[in-house]
Motif scaffolding. Structure first.
Motif: not given
Length: 105
Positions: A1-5, A27-28, A36-38, A52-57
Motif C-alpha cells: 500500500m502507498i500513502v500519498r501525502t 471522498l465520494p 483507492f483504499e481510504g 491540513l495534511t491529506s493522506h490518501t491510501l
C-alpha cells in the motif's frame, strides 16, 4: 500500500470549509477510483492558520496514476478547493506502508 501525502494551510473557517469539501465532494469521487483504499485528513493549529495534511491510501503507483496522471508527484487540487485555502503545496510525497495497526478495537 502507498500513502500519498499533501499539505496546505487555511484560516480556521477555510479549514472547516475544506473539511466539509473533502468529506462530501472529494471522498465520494475517490471511492469510485480503482485502487483507492481510504483517506485521513489531519489538522494542526498553527496560529493564525491551520495546517491540513491529506493522506490518501492506494494499492499501487499505477492506481495513483489513474487519479493523478503521469506526473504522480504533482498535487491534484481543484480550483474550488484552492479557494478555501491560504496556500498549498504543489507537490505530494509518496510513502510505502511498512506496517499498519489500528489497534484491537
Amino acid at each position: 500500500m502507498i500513502v500519498r501525502t499533501w499539505s496546505a494551510r487555511a484560516t480556521k473557517a477555510g479549514a472547516q470549509s475544506y473539511h466539509r469539501y473533502f468529506e462530501s465532494i472529494l471522498l465520494p469521487q475517490l471511492h469510485r477510483l480503482r485502487g483507492f483504499e481510504g483517506a485521513f485528513l489531519l489538522g494542526r493549529e498553527q496560529e493564525p492558520l491551520v495546517e491540513l495534511t491529506s493522506h490518501t491510501l492506494w494499492t499501487s503507483l499505477d492506481a495513483i496514476r489513474g487519479f493523478a496522471g503521469d506526473d504522480i508527484d504533482a498535487a491534484v487540487v481543484e480550483p474550488e478547493a484552492l479557494a478555501m485555502l491560504s496556500d498549498s503545496d504543489s507537490t505530494v510525497v509518496h510513502r510505502s506502508v511498512l506496517l499498519s495497526d489500528r489497534g484491537p478495537g
